[in-house]
Write a protein that holds these residues in place. Structure first.
Motif, PDB file in Angstrom:
ATOM      1  N   GLU B 221     -26.119  23.827 141.970  1.00  0.00           N
ATOM      2  CA  GLU B 221     -25.644  24.697 143.042  1.00  0.00           C
ATOM      3  C   GLU B 221     -24.947  23.900 144.132  1.00  0.00           C
ATOM      4  OE1 GLU B 221     -29.226  27.707 141.947  1.00  0.00           O
ATOM      5  OE2 GLU B 221     -29.428  26.452 143.734  1.00  0.00           O
ATOM      6  N   SER B 224     -21.531  22.662 143.162  1.00  0.00           N
ATOM      7  CA  SER B 224     -20.505  23.690 143.026  1.00  0.00           C
ATOM      8  C   SER B 224     -20.444  24.597 144.249  1.00  0.00           C
ATOM      9  CB  SER B 224     -20.769  24.532 141.770  1.00  0.00           C
ATOM     10  OG  SER B 224     -21.998  25.213 141.910  1.00  0.00           O
ATOM     11  N   THR B 226     -22.510  26.631 145.421  1.00  0.00           N
ATOM     12  CA  THR B 226     -22.980  27.994 145.147  1.00  0.00           C
ATOM     13  C   THR B 226     -24.222  28.249 145.974  1.00  0.00           C
ATOM     14  OG1 THR B 226     -22.238  27.744 142.869  1.00  0.00           O
ATOM     15  CG2 THR B 226     -23.719  29.568 143.319  1.00  0.00           C
ATOM     16  N   GLY B 296     -27.698  29.252 140.418  1.00  0.00           N
ATOM     17  CA  GLY B 296     -27.167  30.464 141.020  1.00  0.00           C
ATOM     18  C   GLY B 296     -28.269  31.421 141.431  1.00  0.00           C
ATOM     19  N   ASN B 433     -26.230  34.636 141.884  1.00  0.00           N
ATOM     20  CA  ASN B 433     -24.800  34.524 142.155  1.00  0.00           C
ATOM     21  C   ASN B 433     -24.159  33.733 141.034  1.00  0.00           C
ATOM     22  OD1 ASN B 433     -24.631  35.912 144.569  1.00  0.00           O
ATOM     23  ND2 ASN B 433     -25.126  34.115 145.813  1.00  0.00           N
ATOM     24  N   LEU B 435     -22.134  30.990 139.199  1.00  0.00           N
ATOM     25  CA  LEU B 435     -21.864  29.617 139.610  1.00  0.00           C
ATOM     26  C   LEU B 435     -20.367  29.448 139.823  1.00  0.00           C
ATOM     27  CD1 LEU B 435     -23.952  27.342 139.843  1.00  0.00           C
ATOM     28  CD2 LEU B 435     -23.220  26.536 137.639  1.00  0.00           C
ATOM     29  N   ASN B 436     -19.985  28.902 140.980  1.00  0.00           N
ATOM     30  CA  ASN B 436     -18.566  28.596 141.166  1.00  0.00           C
ATOM     31  C   ASN B 436     -18.143  27.622 140.092  1.00  0.00           C
ATOM     32  OD1 ASN B 436     -18.541  30.166 143.411  1.00  0.00           O
ATOM     33  ND2 ASN B 436     -18.948  28.498 144.825  1.00  0.00           N
TER      34      ASN B 436
END
Lengths: 253, 512
Positions: B221, B224, B226, B296, B433, B435-436
């Motif tokens: 996280e 990235s 996130t 996420g 959420n 993950l970017n």
């Protein structure tokens, strides 16, 4: 003293009587069902997401010996794969580990059981457990199997300190190179007839460690495996039900 | 004289590699390390290497508990030369230096003893074998050796214990590990499938599946950028505390088995399953919480019905746990076994860099929920529980106190869940959420999670493509096994089992 007695009385009888019929919560990931023999794009996604390559196609098959029961495939395709809360997973054939649409659960096939198992061990099975590079979760569940809820010993099944006192070995973990010598030693110290039981995904197939250079599973190469207990780790109910059935079934052939 | 050539990072933070100062080993790195560690409240979190052509790039992470951050700096070390060690002055670095010797052949001229750590499959000197471990020996005819393991009497992980005894008394205990080595750190890099890496993090030590997978998810996280949802961070706290409760409860039961005190042995054994483990199952589908944490957030949500069930279960657990723990603590014959047995004093804790319960037992508040709080722990003023006597009793007292504390945390967190909130995800089941996609390239990220035994540390380094280049795992037990060896000095060998259980260290977490 009085408080001790009070506490014991309050606890009363704690044993789960019906090990096979006991119901686990709905979201417990037990025996999976392949809801249709679909080998298209969605099935391929299930195969790709599986951390241990437990899913193969044509036909869509889940290998319980490799499955780590993580639920990633069900998340990708809940209409293709659904993990039921059925905790009865033990089987004694490699075929019994394979789950396919329309294929009934094999469980333990008495026709394949060596006759000595029920003859010698039907009333009493003492196992030397070998912890061979597992993550300790199977060990904890094996210990829990002996507690006042699951009470493995009521079936005459127990774990012993020395392989000399044992009727067989129960292995957890993928068998590391560093444990291979001790595993062979312990197994050789058990007198015949003896059984080999593989408990948990890492023991059955190597699991996540199947490709690790730190693993050495050569011990298993020429051995007949008497029982597989799938799970990651197997629930105490799976362990107790599996072991109890293993010694009670008779090979009538 | 000292230099200030380091950066400080917070828990869960990522930093660009070019921001980490590289120090010349002899003239700066060594001096700075010795200076930083001269404040005994600091300890090495991770000190590891990665090969960069013919040299070893090393990274040093030292915990600054007072400030709540982490010293971070680096060096490049010539693998063909011998170096002076940090351990000569600060013993808490010794095992990390020994690990680099095993993994890379990094030589130290004045390290106390460069014996094998875990016989890693990729160790430099493959002629060193498990069967040839150089145990400390004595030729005295008044002493004898007792060897136990790797396979032990009960159902427990493998390790070898070599005692040198005078009659019943242990004079020296040496612990040889490595039997559980599976190659976790290299597997984490080789297999790039996200689902594999997540599952692998849970398998580092199955009894701290939440601790390790939380550390892994936090890294992914952070790398990235996130953010986790409010509900997800609360649920992670609930699961981490349930894991702590489960382990401590089981441990108290095991201690009771070893002194043959049946009431708490059977009740604690039952309680562990009935409440914390079954609560983890209700939340995640698995008694150990495997399969729920995901980078996420969480894979499954807690709905109102589950929340009510969980709240009822934790209260019932609390009542029965407290009364059973009182039974044990009131039992004179039990306390007689535990008091003054297996003492490790605070000086040894600080010298050797022990963490978690192995530090708290002697009054040292090493608990990252207090010192380096993260996520939901940032919102509470967490105060770690300590004991003073450093013996088996102290370790038991802390566990009982921590269970009570964790119960309160679980109750609070359950009440803070926003159960009617739909804004987080379209998918009804996930509290997660996405993950970017882009992982920061050329970054280092560190996560500290307070597992049931103490601090779990993961450090990840990414390469120019944002791929994982190095993944270092330092489980609590890497720090603490020596504490057991020291505790057993001058203890009757019949008291070894209660000492071993009172530390309750992980073999597979150490061996990786």
């Amino acid at each position: 003293m009085f408080q001790t007695l009070q506490s014991l009385l309050k606890n009363g009888y704690q044993t789960i009587d019906d090990i096979r019929g006991a119901k686990l919560p709905d979201n417990f990931r037990g025996y999976p069902m392949v809801l249709e023999d679909n080998n298209g794009e969605l099935a391929k996604q299930c195969m790709d997401v599986c951390p241990t390559d437990a899913i193969t196609l044509n036909p869509l098959t889940i290998n319980l010996g490799k499955c780590i029961f993580c639920g990633e495939c069900e998340e990708v395709a809940p209409k293709l794969i659904h993990f039921t809360n059925d905790h009865l997973l033990a089987t004694n054939t490699e075929e019994g580990l394979l789950v396919r649409h329309g294929k009934p659960k094999t469980g333990i096939n008495p026709g394949v059981l060596r006759k000595e198992i029920h003859e010698f061990f039907g009333g009493s099975l003492k196992l030397r457990q070998i912890s061979a590079a597992g993550d300790n979760s199977a060990e904890l569940e094996l210990n829990a199997s002996g507690n006042i809820n699951f009470d493995l010993i009521r079936y005459g099944i127990d774990f012993v300190a020395s392989p000399r006192h044992a009727d067989g070995v129960l292995i957890t973990g993928p068998i590391s190179e560093n444990m291979s010598y001790a595993t062979i030693n312990a197994f050789n110290a058990v007198a015949n007839p003896k059984v080999i039981i593989l408990c948990g995904t890492p023991a059955i197939s190597g699991g996540l460690f199947i490709d690790s250079p730190a693993i050495n599973r050569s011990f298993l190469k020429d051995k007949h495996i008497d029982l597989y207990i799938p799970g990651n780790p197997p629930h105490p109910l799976t362990i107790v039900a599996g072991l109890a059935e293993f010694i009670h079934l008779k090979n009538k052939q | 004289m000292h230099t200030n050539n380091y950066i400080k990072v917070k828990n869960f933070h990522s930093v660009a590699l070019d921001k980490i100062p590289t120090l010349d080993y002899e003239s700066e790195f060594l001096k700075q390390s010795n200076f930083i560690l001269s404040d005994k409240s600091r300890y090495v979190l991770a000190y590891f290497g990665k090969k960069e052509n013919d040299v070893l790039r090393t990274y040093m992470l030292i915990a600054d508990d007072k400030e709540g951050d982490i010293f971070l700096y680096s060096s490049l070390m010539d693998l063909s030369k011998k170096h002076l060690s940090i351990s000569k002055e600060h013993f808490c670095a010794e095992k990390f230096e020994r690990e680099m010797y095993e993994n890379f052949g990094l030589m130290f001229s004045d390290h106390p003893w460069l014996k094998s750590v875990r016989y890693a499959h990729d160790r430099t000197d493959k002629s060193l074998l498990q069967t040839n471990y150089p145990f400390f020996k004595s030729d005295s005819s008044h002493l004898h050796e007792v060897a136990v393991g790797p396979i032990h009497a009960g159902v427990i992980e493998p390790g070898h214990f070599r005692f040198i005894c005078s009659g019943e008394e242990i004079l020296h205990l040496e612990i040889q590990l490595g039997y559980q080595h599976r190659g976790i750190e290299s597997l984490m890099l080789e297999n790039k499938k996200p689902s594999y890496r997540l599952a692998l993090s849970e398998a580092i030590a199955g009894d701290t599946a939440i601790g390790h997978s939380y550390a892994y998810c936090a890294i992914m996280e952070s790398l990235s950028d996130t953010l986790c949802t409010h509900n997800a961070t609360l649920t992670r706290m609930i699961l981490l505390e349930l894991e702590r409760i489960a382990n401590h409860t089981g441990n108290i039961g095991n201690l009771s088995v070893d002194i043959a005190y049946q009431p708490s042995s059977s009740i604690m054994g039952k309680l562990r399953g009935l409440m914390p483990l079954n609560m983890m199952m209700i939340i995640s589908g698995d008694r150990f919480g495997k399969g729920i944490l995901v980078p996420g957030g969480m894979r499954y949500k807690i709905d109102t019905a589950k929340k009510q069930k969980l709240s009822a279960m934790i209260l019932k657990f609390e009542e029965e746990f407290i009364s059973t723990a009182e039974l044990l603590m009131d039992s004179d014959h039990s306390m007689n076994r535990f008091e003054t047995c297996g003492v490790v004093d605070d000086k040894k804790v600080l010298d050797c860099g022990f963490v978690g319960i192995s530090a708290k037992m002697s009054g040292i508040k090493r608990d990252t929920r207090q010192t380096h709080p993260y996520d939901a722990y940032k919102n509470i003023q967490f105060i770690a529980k300590t004991a003073q006597t450093g013996d088996v009793k102290a370790r038991l007292e802390i566990r009982i106190a921590e269970v009570k504390q964790s119960v309160e945390l679980v109750i609070q967190a359950l009440n803070q869940l926003e159960l009617n909130d739909e804004i987080y995800s379209n998918d009804k089941n996930k509290w997660c959420n996405p993950l970017n996609n882009s992982i920061k390239p050329n970054h280092l990220c560190v996560s500290l999670i307070e597992g049931c035994r103490g601090v779990i540390c993961h450090v990840a380094i990414t390469d120019v493509q944002g791929e994982l280049d190095t993944y270092k795992v330092v489980d609590t037990s890497f720090h603490n096994w020596l504490a057991l060896a020291l505790a057993c000095r001058n203890v009757a060998i019949s008291d070894f089992p209660i000492n071993n259980k009172s530390f309750d260290l992980s073999y597979c977490g150490h061996d990786l």
